[in-house]
Enzyme design. Structure first.
Site, PDB file in Angstrom:
ATOM      1  N   ASP A   1      26.807 -12.391 -10.990  1.00 18.47           N
ATOM      2  CA  ASP A   1      25.530 -12.994 -11.353  1.00 18.47           C
ATOM      3  C   ASP A   1      25.632 -14.516 -11.301  1.00 18.47           C
ATOM      4  O   ASP A   1      26.701 -15.074 -11.540  1.00 18.47           O
ATOM      5  CB  ASP A   1      25.148 -12.530 -12.772  1.00 18.47           C
ATOM      6  CG  ASP A   1      23.673 -12.745 -13.066  1.00 18.47           C
ATOM      7  OD1 ASP A   1      22.924 -13.142 -12.160  1.00 18.47           O
ATOM      8  OD2 ASP A   1      23.275 -12.529 -14.223  1.00 18.47           O
TER       9      ASP A   1
ATOM     10  N   ASN B   1      16.470  -4.608  -7.494  1.00 18.60           N
ATOM     11  CA  ASN B   1      16.427  -5.882  -6.764  1.00 18.60           C
ATOM     12  C   ASN B   1      15.384  -5.905  -5.645  1.00 18.60           C
ATOM     13  O   ASN B   1      15.050  -6.976  -5.121  1.00 18.60           O
ATOM     14  CB  ASN B   1      17.806  -6.246  -6.176  1.00 18.60           C
ATOM     15  CG  ASN B   1      18.787  -6.760  -7.221  1.00 18.60           C
ATOM     16  OD1 ASN B   1      19.999  -6.603  -7.080  1.00 18.60           O
ATOM     17  ND2 ASN B   1      18.285  -7.385  -8.285  1.00 18.60           N
TER      18      ASN B   1
HETATM   19  C1  FPP Z   1      22.881 -12.270  -8.766  1.00 21.11           C
HETATM   20  O1  FPP Z   1      22.577 -13.636  -8.710  1.00 21.11           O
HETATM   21  C2  FPP Z   1      23.348 -11.849  -7.492  1.00 21.11           C
HETATM   22  C3  FPP Z   1      22.729 -10.938  -6.695  1.00 21.11           C
HETATM   23  C4  FPP Z   1      21.486 -10.222  -7.021  1.00 21.11           C
HETATM   24  C5  FPP Z   1      23.270 -10.621  -5.407  1.00 21.11           C
HETATM   25  C6  FPP Z   1      24.745 -10.558  -5.350  1.00 21.11           C
HETATM   26  C7  FPP Z   1      25.060 -10.739  -3.971  1.00 21.11           C
HETATM   27  C8  FPP Z   1      26.092 -11.404  -3.475  1.00 21.11           C
HETATM   28  C9  FPP Z   1      27.198 -11.961  -4.273  1.00 21.11           C
HETATM   29  C10 FPP Z   1      26.127 -11.660  -2.050  1.00 21.11           C
HETATM   30  C11 FPP Z   1      26.030 -10.402  -1.269  1.00 21.11           C
HETATM   31  C12 FPP Z   1      27.319  -9.735  -1.255  1.00 21.11           C
HETATM   32  C13 FPP Z   1      27.790  -9.157  -0.170  1.00 21.11           C
HETATM   33  C14 FPP Z   1      29.088  -8.467  -0.218  1.00 21.11           C
HETATM   34  C15 FPP Z   1      27.038  -9.241   1.096  1.00 21.11           C
HETATM   35  P1  FPP Z   1      21.094 -14.077  -9.004  1.00 21.11           P
HETATM   36  O2  FPP Z   1      20.406 -14.268  -7.703  1.00 21.11           O
HETATM   37  O3  FPP Z   1      20.457 -13.101  -9.935  1.00 21.11           O
HETATM   38  O4  FPP Z   1      21.363 -15.448  -9.699  1.00 21.11           O
HETATM   39  P2  FPP Z   1      20.514 -16.086 -10.894  1.00 21.11           P
HETATM   40  O5  FPP Z   1      20.618 -15.126 -12.055  1.00 21.11           O
HETATM   41  O6  FPP Z   1      21.247 -17.360 -11.138  1.00 21.11           O
HETATM   42  O7  FPP Z   1      19.130 -16.277 -10.378  1.00 21.11           O
END
Ligand code: FPP
Length: 228
Positions: free
Chosen positions: A12, A60
Site C-alpha cells: 500500500d 480495485n
Molecule cells: C496500493 O497503493 C497499491 C495498489 C492498489 C496496487 C499495487 C500494485 C503494485 C505494487 C504494482 C503492480 C504489481 C505488479 C506485480 C504488476 P494505493 O494506490 O492504494 O496507494 P495510496 O493508498 O497511497 O493511494
C-alpha cells in the site's frame, strides 16, 4: 533466526508516494513494481518459501478506469518481463484470485507464466490479482456443494482444499505498508494465526532492509496458536 514459511504483503502507498513528489499515481505503481522485483529477490535470499503479494483486489475495479487500465498494462508487462528473474532465482509463479473475471490477454499471460515456472523448486511467488478473500471463501463453499460433499464431510481440511491456496501453508507473517492497519479482504482464512506487522514505509520505499526488520520482529514473537 526463525524464518516465516509464508509471508504475505499488502503493498500500500503507491499513490501517496507519487503524490509526495507531485507525480501521477501511475508513477507510484511503476515504482511499486520495482519494489516487487527487489522484494522477490530479498525474500528468496532470506529463505522464505511462499511470498504472497496483493496487487489488485476484487474491489480495485472501482478505481478510475484510467488507473485500472494502467495497472493492467503494468501487470501484463511485468508478467512478460520478469520470467527471466523468476527463472534465475528458481521461483515458481502462482496466481491467486478469480482468473475468469480478468481480460483475456492477462489470463493467457498468467497461465503462460505459471506453466513456464511450474518446474522451479525455489520460493513460490503468489500474486493476488482480482483477489478477494470473501469471494474465495464463497467459491470454496460452492465447490463443496458441486463436489457432492455431505455436511459431515465439510471440515476445515475439505474447505481449505477448495481455496485458491489449496496445498499452501498458512500465512505466518502478514505485512502491510503505508501506515494503514487493515486486512482489506486479503487471505482471511489463511491468516487466522498470522503475526501482523504494520509499517509506515510506503510500498515503493519498502526494500530488503525493511523486509529484514520485519523478519527480525517476527523472530521475536512467541506464537501460541491459541494454546498457552
Ligand atoms: C496500493 O497503493 C497499491 C495498489 C492498489 C496496487 C499495487 C500494485 C503494485 C505494487 C504494482 C503492480 C504489481 C505488479 C506485480 C504488476 P494505493 O494506490 O492504494 O496507494 P495510496 O493508498 O497511497 O493511494
Amino acid at each position: 533466526m526463525t524464518v516465516p514459511t509464508h509471508v504475505a504483503i499488502i503493498m500500500d502507498g503507491n499513490g501517496r508516494w507519487a503524490a509526495q513528489r507531485g507525480w501521477a499515481r501511475i508513477k507510484g505503481h511503476k515504482a511499486g513494481v520495482q519494489a516487487v522485483e527487489r522484494i522477490l529477490e530479498a525474500a528468496s535470499d532470506e529463505g522464505i518459501q511462499h511470498l504472497s503479494l496483493y496487487a489488485f483486489s476484487t474491489e480495485n475495479w472501482k478505481r478510475p478506469p484510467a488507473e485500472v487500465a494502467a495497472l493492467m498494462a503494468l501487470l501484463r508487462m511485468y508478467l512478460r518481463m520478469f520470467v527471466h528473474q523468476l527463472a534465475r532465482k528458481g521461483i515458481r509463479f502462482q496466481h491467486l484470485g478469480d482468473l475468469r473475471g480478468m481480460p483475456g490477454g492477462i489470463q493467457a499471460d498468467i497461465k503462460t507464466l505459471e506453466e513456464a515456472t511450474a518446474g522451479n523448486t525455489g520460493m513460490t511467488f503468489h500474486l493476488a490479482v482480482n483477489y478477494g478473500s470473501r469471494l474465495e471463501l464463497a467459491q470454496a463453499a460452492r465447490r463443496c456443494v458441486e463436489d457432492g460433499l455431505r455436511p459431515d464431510q465439510v471440515d476445515e481440511a475439505a474447505f481449505g482444499d477448495r481455496l485458491w491456496t489449496a496445498g499452501v501453508p498458512d500465512v505466518d507473517l502478514l505485512i502491510r505498508t503505508s501506515g494503514e492497519h487493515r486486512i482489506s479482504n486479503f487471505l482471511l482464512w489463511q491468516s487466522a494465526y498470522a503475526e501482523l506487522y504494520m509499517t509506515d514505509i510506503l510500498w515503493p520505499d519498502f526494500g530488503p532492509a525493511a523486509l529484514k526488520e520485519a523478519l527480525e520482529d517476527y523472530a521475536q514473537r512467541e506464537r501460541r496458536f491459541g494454546g498457552i
